[in-house]
Motif scaffolding. Structure first.
Motif, PDB file in Angstrom:
ATOM      1  N   THR A  24      43.516  40.301  20.688  1.00 39.57           N
ATOM      2  CA  THR A  24      44.619  39.934  21.713  1.00 39.57           C
ATOM      3  C   THR A  24      45.904  39.969  21.188  1.00 39.57           C
ATOM      4  O   THR A  24      47.029  39.203  21.678  1.00 39.57           O
ATOM      5  CB  THR A  24      44.265  38.435  21.936  1.00 39.57           C
ATOM      6  OG1 THR A  24      44.490  37.721  21.072  1.00 39.57           O
ATOM      7  CG2 THR A  24      43.090  38.154  22.627  1.00 39.57           C
ATOM      8  N   ALA A  25      46.181  40.824  20.222  1.00 41.97           N
ATOM      9  CA  ALA A  25      47.474  40.827  19.253  1.00 41.97           C
ATOM     10  C   ALA A  25      48.203  41.711  20.158  1.00 41.97           C
ATOM     11  O   ALA A  25      47.979  42.684  21.050  1.00 41.97           O
ATOM     12  CB  ALA A  25      47.218  41.448  18.248  1.00 41.97           C
ATOM     13  N   LEU A 100      44.245  39.821  28.591  1.00 37.44           N
ATOM     14  CA  LEU A 100      44.324  38.635  27.483  1.00 37.44           C
ATOM     15  C   LEU A 100      43.622  37.432  27.874  1.00 37.44           C
ATOM     16  O   LEU A 100      43.603  37.167  29.050  1.00 37.44           O
ATOM     17  CB  LEU A 100      45.889  38.350  27.223  1.00 37.44           C
ATOM     18  CG  LEU A 100      46.793  39.633  26.872  1.00 37.44           C
ATOM     19  CD1 LEU A 100      48.231  39.038  26.702  1.00 37.44           C
ATOM     20  CD2 LEU A 100      46.200  40.060  25.558  1.00 37.44           C
ATOM     21  N   THR A 104      47.006  32.951  26.140  1.00 35.60           N
ATOM     22  CA  THR A 104      47.943  33.672  25.643  1.00 35.60           C
ATOM     23  C   THR A 104      48.765  34.525  26.606  1.00 35.60           C
ATOM     24  O   THR A 104      49.971  34.783  26.305  1.00 35.60           O
ATOM     25  CB  THR A 104      46.923  34.995  24.997  1.00 35.60           C
ATOM     26  OG1 THR A 104      45.781  34.197  24.196  1.00 35.60           O
ATOM     27  CG2 THR A 104      47.545  36.041  24.009  1.00 35.60           C
ATOM     28  N   ASP A 107      51.521  32.181  27.681  1.00 36.14           N
ATOM     29  CA  ASP A 107      52.430  31.896  26.642  1.00 36.14           C
ATOM     30  C   ASP A 107      53.218  33.099  26.553  1.00 36.14           C
ATOM     31  O   ASP A 107      54.840  32.968  26.519  1.00 36.14           O
ATOM     32  CB  ASP A 107      51.689  31.861  25.264  1.00 36.14           C
ATOM     33  CG  ASP A 107      52.755  31.612  24.154  1.00 36.14           C
ATOM     34  OD1 ASP A 107      53.382  30.464  24.416  1.00 36.14           O
ATOM     35  OD2 ASP A 107      52.672  32.338  23.231  1.00 36.14           O
ATOM     36  N   HIS A 108      52.893  34.446  26.755  1.00 35.79           N
ATOM     37  CA  HIS A 108      53.882  35.282  26.745  1.00 35.79           C
ATOM     38  C   HIS A 108      54.950  35.237  27.968  1.00 35.79           C
ATOM     39  O   HIS A 108      56.037  35.454  27.772  1.00 35.79           O
ATOM     40  CB  HIS A 108      53.087  36.670  26.878  1.00 35.79           C
ATOM     41  CG  HIS A 108      52.590  37.454  25.792  1.00 35.79           C
ATOM     42  ND1 HIS A 108      53.262  37.483  24.497  1.00 35.79           N
ATOM     43  CD2 HIS A 108      51.240  37.482  25.251  1.00 35.79           C
ATOM     44  CE1 HIS A 108      52.433  37.983  23.573  1.00 35.79           C
ATOM     45  NE2 HIS A 108      51.102  38.002  24.217  1.00 35.79           N
TER      46      HIS A 108
END
Ligand code: PHE
Ligand code: FE
Length: 297
Positions: A24-25, A100, A104, A107-108
């Motif tokens: 998920t990076a 994602l 996650t 949060d982005h």
């Protein structure tokens, strides 16, 4: 769109043979390794959609897309788009492998980062693929991030998502419906008629025509609570599209704290994707032609 799906990296060779690896990076866009086929797929889709969207996409979508300098020549570089975007609204694109996990993703957005899938579909997938790729994310989602009001809406959605995640899965279902019927499949009323702003539509030739011209789907005025109760389709064109008056309307309607709304909605039945209610402002009552009778999510 199932935001729970972990992101796939293609198979990697290990001492156990080829195994799928999930991440998920954030990843660098491997721009130099796009093939000529990749650039051709971009060019074909770009030209096709720009043509289809004249008189169909919202003026603001077409304007912001031009302002960003996307063209059919080659797959855009995230770094180039980011220079424009940071200056316009403070957003930036980050490369990802695909969908994602919810938190996650939220949060982005809450930090004004938009995750963009770096890989593009294959030539035999021009009309449909079941997960977002670079064309959907970049062509569809990114232009309106240049619009200050829409840019704020997307960030507010991300913050709201973090909060809803803490409240529970039902709240997330309600919030996801809002995303679906606005960011992905929204229509907007211009002086000269209904237009598309939803990314899921603008990246699809078939649905760009269907959502405006077909008699089959309902086209109904934006209503926050109504949308948050409404199920949707992930495998067919939408049965219902919701129409906003302006991006300001969207922002204003969604600014209040949703916490009490989630509690209220938990007591109510969901609404099937194709239903029309007495309280709806109806632009078009769909004929329902071609609808499957089950399969709403
Ligand atoms: N106001 C919403 C909340 O309190 C957050 C939100 C804003 C959600 C915009 C969606 C879009 O949760
Ligand atoms: Fe999308």
């Amino acid at each position: 769109m199932n935001l729970n799906t972990p992101t796939r990296v293609e198979h990697q060779l290990t001492d156990k043979g080829y195994v799928p690896v999930y991440t998920t990076a954030v990843v660098e866009q491997p721009w130099a390794s796009y093939s000529s086929t990749d650039h051709e797929v971009w060019a074909t889709l770009f030209k096709r959609q720009r043509e289809v969207l004249v008189g169909r996409a919202s003026d603001e979508f077409l304007r912001t897309q031009e302002a960003m300098g996307m063209s059919s020549d080659r797959i855009p570089k995230f770094d180039d788009l980011n220079r424009m975007l940071r200056k316009a609204t403070g957003w930036e694109l980050v490369g990802v492998e695909g969908l994602l996990p919810e938190l996650t993703f939220f949060d982005h957005l809450a930090n004004r980062r938009f995750p963009v899938t770096w890989w593009i579909r294959r030539p035999e997938q021009l009309d449909y693929l079941s997960e977002p790729d670079l064309f959907h994310d970049l062509f569809g989602h990114v232009p309106l991030l240049m619009n200050p009001v829409f840019a704020d809406y997307m960030q507010a959605y991300g913050k709201g998502g973090v909060k809803a995640h803490g409240i529970g899965p039902e709240a997330l279902v309600n919030l996801t419906r809002l995303y679906w019927y606005t960011v992905e499949f929204g229509l907007i009323k211009q002086d000269d008629g209904l237009r598309i702003y939803g990314s899921g539509i603008v990246s699809s030739k078939g649905e760009s025509i269907h959502c405006l011209e077909s008699k089959a789907p309902n086209r109904i005025g934006f209503d926050l609570e109504r949308i948050m109760r409404t199920r949707y389709r992930i495998d067919t064109y939408q049965k219902t599209y919701f129409v906003i008056d302006s991006y300001e309307q969207l922002m204003e309607a969604t600014t209040p704290d949703f916490t009490p709304l989630y509690a209220k909605l938990a007591q109510q039945e969901s609404i099937p994707a194709g239903n029309v209610l007495d309280t709806d402002v109806v632009f078009n009552r769909g004929t329902g032609e071609g609808w499957l009778s089950d399969g709403d999510v």
